[in-house]
Design a protein around this motif. Structure first.
Motif, PDB file in Angstrom:
ATOM      1  N   SER A 171       0.848  -1.191   0.000  1.00  0.00           N
ATOM      2  CA  SER A 171       0.000   0.000   0.000  1.00  0.00           C
ATOM      3  C   SER A 171       0.882   1.239   0.000  1.00  0.00           C
ATOM      4  O   SER A 171       1.964   1.265   0.596  1.00  0.00           O
ATOM      5  CB  SER A 171      -0.915   0.007   1.231  1.00  0.00           C
ATOM      6  OG  SER A 171      -1.665   1.201   1.294  1.00  0.00           O
ATOM      7  N   LEU A 172       0.407   2.265  -0.675  1.00  0.00           N
ATOM      8  CA  LEU A 172       1.103   3.553  -0.739  1.00  0.00           C
ATOM      9  C   LEU A 172       0.291   4.588   0.030  1.00  0.00           C
ATOM     10  O   LEU A 172      -0.876   4.825  -0.281  1.00  0.00           O
ATOM     11  CB  LEU A 172       1.285   3.996  -2.191  1.00  0.00           C
ATOM     12  CG  LEU A 172       1.800   5.427  -2.405  1.00  0.00           C
ATOM     13  CD1 LEU A 172       3.166   5.614  -1.773  1.00  0.00           C
ATOM     14  CD2 LEU A 172       1.840   5.774  -3.892  1.00  0.00           C
ATOM     15  N   LEU A 173       0.895   5.185   1.026  1.00  0.00           N
ATOM     16  CA  LEU A 173       0.265   6.228   1.831  1.00  0.00           C
ATOM     17  C   LEU A 173       0.935   7.559   1.523  1.00  0.00           C
ATOM     18  O   LEU A 173       2.145   7.702   1.680  1.00  0.00           O
ATOM     19  CB  LEU A 173       0.396   5.906   3.326  1.00  0.00           C
ATOM     20  CG  LEU A 173      -0.041   7.005   4.295  1.00  0.00           C
ATOM     21  CD1 LEU A 173      -1.538   7.278   4.165  1.00  0.00           C
ATOM     22  CD2 LEU A 173       0.316   6.633   5.726  1.00  0.00           C
ATOM     23  N   THR A 174       0.134   8.536   1.082  1.00  0.00           N
ATOM     24  CA  THR A 174       0.642   9.882   0.807  1.00  0.00           C
ATOM     25  C   THR A 174       0.060  10.836   1.832  1.00  0.00           C
ATOM     26  O   THR A 174      -1.156  11.019   1.905  1.00  0.00           O
ATOM     27  CB  THR A 174       0.260  10.333  -0.609  1.00  0.00           C
ATOM     28  OG1 THR A 174       0.708   9.366  -1.560  1.00  0.00           O
ATOM     29  CG2 THR A 174       0.899  11.666  -0.937  1.00  0.00           C
ATOM     30  N   VAL A 175       0.918  11.423   2.642  1.00  0.00           N
ATOM     31  CA  VAL A 175       0.509  12.320   3.720  1.00  0.00           C
ATOM     32  C   VAL A 175       0.772  13.758   3.293  1.00  0.00           C
ATOM     33  O   VAL A 175       1.875  14.096   2.860  1.00  0.00           O
ATOM     34  CB  VAL A 175       1.265  12.000   5.023  1.00  0.00           C
ATOM     35  CG1 VAL A 175       0.852  12.966   6.127  1.00  0.00           C
ATOM     36  CG2 VAL A 175       1.012  10.565   5.450  1.00  0.00           C
ATOM     37  N   ASP A 185       2.203  -5.896 -12.931  1.00  0.00           N
ATOM     38  CA  ASP A 185       2.067  -7.135 -12.177  1.00  0.00           C
ATOM     39  C   ASP A 185       1.832  -6.873 -10.695  1.00  0.00           C
ATOM     40  O   ASP A 185       1.335  -7.734  -9.976  1.00  0.00           O
ATOM     41  CB  ASP A 185       3.324  -7.999 -12.341  1.00  0.00           C
ATOM     42  CG  ASP A 185       3.545  -8.390 -13.790  1.00  0.00           C
ATOM     43  OD1 ASP A 185       2.541  -8.476 -14.522  1.00  0.00           O
ATOM     44  OD2 ASP A 185       4.711  -8.606 -14.184  1.00  0.00           O
ATOM     45  N   THR A 186       2.216  -5.698 -10.209  1.00  0.00           N
ATOM     46  CA  THR A 186       2.100  -5.379  -8.796  1.00  0.00           C
ATOM     47  C   THR A 186       0.841  -4.557  -8.550  1.00  0.00           C
ATOM     48  O   THR A 186       0.676  -3.483  -9.122  1.00  0.00           O
ATOM     49  CB  THR A 186       3.330  -4.593  -8.317  1.00  0.00           C
ATOM     50  OG1 THR A 186       4.500  -5.359  -8.608  1.00  0.00           O
ATOM     51  CG2 THR A 186       3.244  -4.327  -6.831  1.00  0.00           C
ATOM     52  N   ARG A 187      -0.011  -5.065  -7.711  1.00  0.00           N
ATOM     53  CA  ARG A 187      -1.229  -4.348  -7.341  1.00  0.00           C
ATOM     54  C   ARG A 187      -0.951  -3.596  -6.045  1.00  0.00           C
ATOM     55  O   ARG A 187      -0.736  -4.190  -4.993  1.00  0.00           O
ATOM     56  CB  ARG A 187      -2.387  -5.317  -7.155  1.00  0.00           C
ATOM     57  CG  ARG A 187      -2.845  -5.994  -8.440  1.00  0.00           C
ATOM     58  CD  ARG A 187      -3.940  -6.988  -8.146  1.00  0.00           C
ATOM     59  NE  ARG A 187      -5.039  -6.354  -7.423  1.00  0.00           N
ATOM     60  CZ  ARG A 187      -6.037  -7.035  -6.852  1.00  0.00           C
ATOM     61  NH1 ARG A 187      -6.062  -8.352  -6.916  1.00  0.00           N
ATOM     62  NH2 ARG A 187      -6.995  -6.399  -6.206  1.00  0.00           N
ATOM     63  N   MET A 188      -0.944  -2.295  -6.104  1.00  0.00           N
ATOM     64  CA  MET A 188      -0.646  -1.470  -4.940  1.00  0.00           C
ATOM     65  C   MET A 188      -1.812  -0.532  -4.676  1.00  0.00           C
ATOM     66  O   MET A 188      -2.177   0.271  -5.529  1.00  0.00           O
ATOM     67  CB  MET A 188       0.643  -0.678  -5.144  1.00  0.00           C
ATOM     68  CG  MET A 188       0.989   0.236  -3.972  1.00  0.00           C
ATOM     69  SD  MET A 188       2.577   1.069  -4.161  1.00  0.00           S
ATOM     70  CE  MET A 188       3.686  -0.326  -3.928  1.00  0.00           C
TER      71      MET A 188
END
Length: 342
Positions: free
Chosen positions: A22-26, A156-159
């Motif tokens: 998971s990508l978290l953008t603060v 291929d990568t599900r993020m």
């Protein structure tokens, strides 16, 4: 943390399935004037410390999780982490030696704090800092651009990705159109926008959370910010349909006038850029895209509606008739006037 050893793959009936990163953008609202208003309840230093704990918790959930930190400063939006060098590559981490902290935690903490101190120490005039609002719309644009670049690198990568905005400013009406464009882009990319509101009140941030299925929470007790972050904003987007989120349900869907910066229920909309106005511009041009409107259209819009008032018709009083007599204006049954019934 996952992937510390290989035992997770051979646990038999307790086999753990592979989770997607998971990508978290603060986004941190760093407006000095807004922080000065709530300095008695919570300082910027305390809020940043709570955010770093929250970010480290996100990293600890999955070793493949990623983080980006953006500052929404007056008149500009800037990345605090990751920081790119002049050649376009990510700068080397500046880690202090002789510490027992996990390397990735230390890297994020050191670089984000150093870049934030550099941003706050830059020489700016008081007019630029206090007179201009925080560039929240610009920070949202940077966040969506970074999310699109990172998540589309490999098919291929599900993020999964999401945005968390820590907001303290209230006067952001001038950025309504730009922010709504970011909201539509986030909605199309299925990127939830979570808003943690510490001060002020902004209409379009409520609409952003509601449109993207994010969480909007106005903090009543800023001293407990770390508890709010770890309890309400830690939940991944894939788990939110199964969790009762503590978001605000009453959302104000009214628009903001571009000219007066006031919330309006009825107004005029530019057919080119969708700019919303509560009054017709005197120069008959759009204040945002400079589109020239037709004089006939402006004249038709300036005509005030005519309201027709119905006049009350007074009913005439009947003259008194003696008992047993039949009035000419009163219809009577046929049998009462001697007409034979069929």
């Amino acid at each position: 943390m996952n992937a510390v050893d290989d035992t997770s793959k051979v646990l038999g009936e307790y086999n753990i399935s592979e989770e997607h990163p998971s990508l978290l953008t603060v986004i941190i609202d760093t407006h000095p004037g807004a922080w000065a208003k709530i300095n008695g309840e919570l300082s910027m230093r305390e809020a940043v410390s709570a955010l770093l704990v929250f970010i480290n918790g996100h990293i600890s959930l999955n070793n493949s999780n990623k983080v980006a930190v953006i500052a929404a400063h007056p008149n500009q939006a800037r990345f605090l982490y990751p920081v790119t060098s002049s050649g376009g590559e990510e700068a080397e981490s500046r880690i202090l030696h002789g510490t027992t902290m996990y390397r990735q935690f230390r890297e994020i903490n050191d670089i984000a704090l150093q870049e934030l101190e550099k941003l706050l120490s830059e020489e700016t005039t008081e007019k630029d800092v206090l007179g201009a609002p925080s560039a929240v719309s610009g920070a949202l644009s940077l966040a969506l651009t970074y999310i699109n670049r990172v998540c589309e690198v490999s098919s291929d990568t599900r993020m999964a990705s999401r945005i968390l905005l820590l907001s303290v400013s209230g006067d952001l009406a001038s950025q309504y159109v730009a922010a709504m464009n970011c909201i539509f882009a986030a909605q199309k990319k299925r990127v939830p926008i979570d808003v943690c509101k510490l001060g002020g009140d902004t209409v379009f941030l409520q609409q952003a959370s509601d449109s993207t299925q994010g969480t909007y929470m106005k903090i009543d007790h800023p001293k407990g910010l770390i508890q709010y972050l770890l309890s309400a904003f830690t939940i991944e987007p894939s788990l939110r349909p199964h969790v009762n989120l503590g978001t605000q349900k009453d959302v104000d869907f009214r628009a903001v006038c571009y000219l007066t910066n006031k919330v309006v229920a009825v107004g005029y909309v530019c057919s080119v850029c969708l700019c919303i106005m509560s009054v017709i511009p005197e120069n008959e041009r759009c204040p945002l895209c400079d589109t020239v409107y037709e004089s006939k259209t402006i004249a038709r819009l300036r005509v005030e509606p005519v309201v027709q008032v119905k006049r009350k018709v007074k009913k005439k009083k009947r003259a008194d008739t003696p008992s047993g007599a039949v009035s000419e204006s009163t219809p009577q049954p046929a049998s009462s006037v001697g007409t034979p019934l069929p």
